[in-house]
Write a protein that holds these residues in place. Sequence first.
Motif, PDB file in Angstrom:
ATOM      1  N   LEU A 127      17.536 -23.135 -21.975  1.00 54.42           N
ATOM      2  CA  LEU A 127      18.526 -23.398 -23.021  1.00 54.42           C
ATOM      3  C   LEU A 127      17.919 -23.244 -24.414  1.00 54.42           C
ATOM      4  O   LEU A 127      18.566 -22.727 -25.326  1.00 54.42           O
ATOM      5  N   THR A 128      16.677 -23.667 -24.566  1.00 54.45           N
ATOM      6  CA  THR A 128      15.989 -23.516 -25.852  1.00 54.45           C
ATOM      7  C   THR A 128      15.771 -22.036 -26.171  1.00 54.45           C
ATOM      8  O   THR A 128      16.021 -21.591 -27.295  1.00 54.45           O
ATOM      9  N   THR A 129      15.327 -21.279 -25.184  1.00 52.46           N
ATOM     10  CA  THR A 129      15.097 -19.849 -25.390  1.00 52.46           C
ATOM     11  C   THR A 129      16.399 -19.131 -25.736  1.00 52.46           C
ATOM     12  O   THR A 129      16.434 -18.291 -26.641  1.00 52.46           O
ATOM     13  N   ASP A 152      19.114 -22.695 -35.308  1.00 50.88           N
ATOM     14  CA  ASP A 152      18.018 -23.493 -35.852  1.00 50.88           C
ATOM     15  C   ASP A 152      17.717 -24.657 -34.906  1.00 50.88           C
ATOM     16  O   ASP A 152      18.427 -24.876 -33.919  1.00 50.88           O
ATOM     17  N   ALA A 153      16.673 -25.399 -35.206  1.00 50.77           N
ATOM     18  CA  ALA A 153      16.217 -26.491 -34.332  1.00 50.77           C
ATOM     19  C   ALA A 153      17.304 -27.540 -34.122  1.00 50.77           C
ATOM     20  O   ALA A 153      17.479 -28.050 -33.013  1.00 50.77           O
ATOM     21  N   LYS A 189      18.913 -28.522 -30.570  1.00 45.93           N
ATOM     22  CA  LYS A 189      18.878 -29.917 -30.118  1.00 45.93           C
ATOM     23  C   LYS A 189      20.278 -30.396 -29.744  1.00 45.93           C
ATOM     24  O   LYS A 189      20.463 -31.053 -28.708  1.00 45.93           O
ATOM     25  N   ASN A 190      21.276 -30.054 -30.557  1.00 51.69           N
ATOM     26  CA  ASN A 190      22.660 -30.436 -30.252  1.00 51.69           C
ATOM     27  C   ASN A 190      23.155 -29.759 -28.983  1.00 51.69           C
ATOM     28  O   ASN A 190      23.856 -30.370 -28.176  1.00 51.69           O
ATOM     29  N   LYS A 191      22.791 -28.487 -28.789  1.00 54.92           N
ATOM     30  CA  LYS A 191      23.188 -27.768 -27.583  1.00 54.92           C
ATOM     31  C   LYS A 191      22.579 -28.441 -26.357  1.00 54.92           C
ATOM     32  O   LYS A 191      23.256 -28.644 -25.346  1.00 54.92           O
ATOM     33  N   LYS A 239      33.693 -26.450 -29.372  1.00 54.18           N
ATOM     34  CA  LYS A 239      34.015 -27.004 -28.066  1.00 54.18           C
ATOM     35  C   LYS A 239      32.841 -27.767 -27.475  1.00 54.18           C
ATOM     36  O   LYS A 239      33.024 -28.678 -26.689  1.00 54.18           O
ATOM     37  N   ASN A 240      31.608 -27.382 -27.831  1.00 55.50           N
ATOM     38  CA  ASN A 240      30.425 -28.027 -27.279  1.00 55.50           C
ATOM     39  C   ASN A 240      30.241 -29.448 -27.791  1.00 55.50           C
ATOM     40  O   ASN A 240      29.507 -30.220 -27.211  1.00 55.50           O
TER      41      ASN A 240
END
Length: 183
Positions: A106-108, A116-117, A121-123, A180-181
């Motif tokens: 997910l980070t990649t 951005d960071a 982080k929110n994702k 939506k996320n």
Amino acid sequence: MRGFYKIYKNLLIKYPLGVQAFQTGTLMAVGDQLAQNLVEKRQLKDLDFLRTAQFYAIGFCFGGPAVRTWYGILDKYIGSKGGLVTIKKVAIDQILFAPTFIVLLLTTIGIMQGNDATSIKNKLKNEYTDILWNNYKLWPMVQLVNFAFVPLNYQVLVVQCVAVLWNCYVSYRTNRDPIKNTQ
């Protein structure tokens, strides 16, 4: 077909990491295209081929090598045959590798999307738990069969064939409208 299998087998023996990186990248790209075509119902003119290329790159540079290396480690330190060995490998895979791999994946994806960071982080906050729980609905059974019956050199291929649908799901989840996320 027999000729293709023979070529594949020879390449897999000679270049295991490269072949498995290539096949993982290809099958991750297929998963992304399935997400765009079947789930998101995009028209040809609306397809995001950069996104598909990014999924290929993630599979080629990260997913394939990581999974192949992990399976080699499990095989070396846990073993390759037997019911108890299979159970141990599945447990270790799902307790250690799956949660870590999902965070890194997910980070990649977020980095490749140019986030951005804070966005990444929110994702992770919004998507990680649900994706991990869905992982546990699918992958333990797949890995039981994979580790019990499939030789090490073919385990990544088996997983990536199943992962075409999984990658479709991950692609969809990580590319939904950001508004939506947060809901």
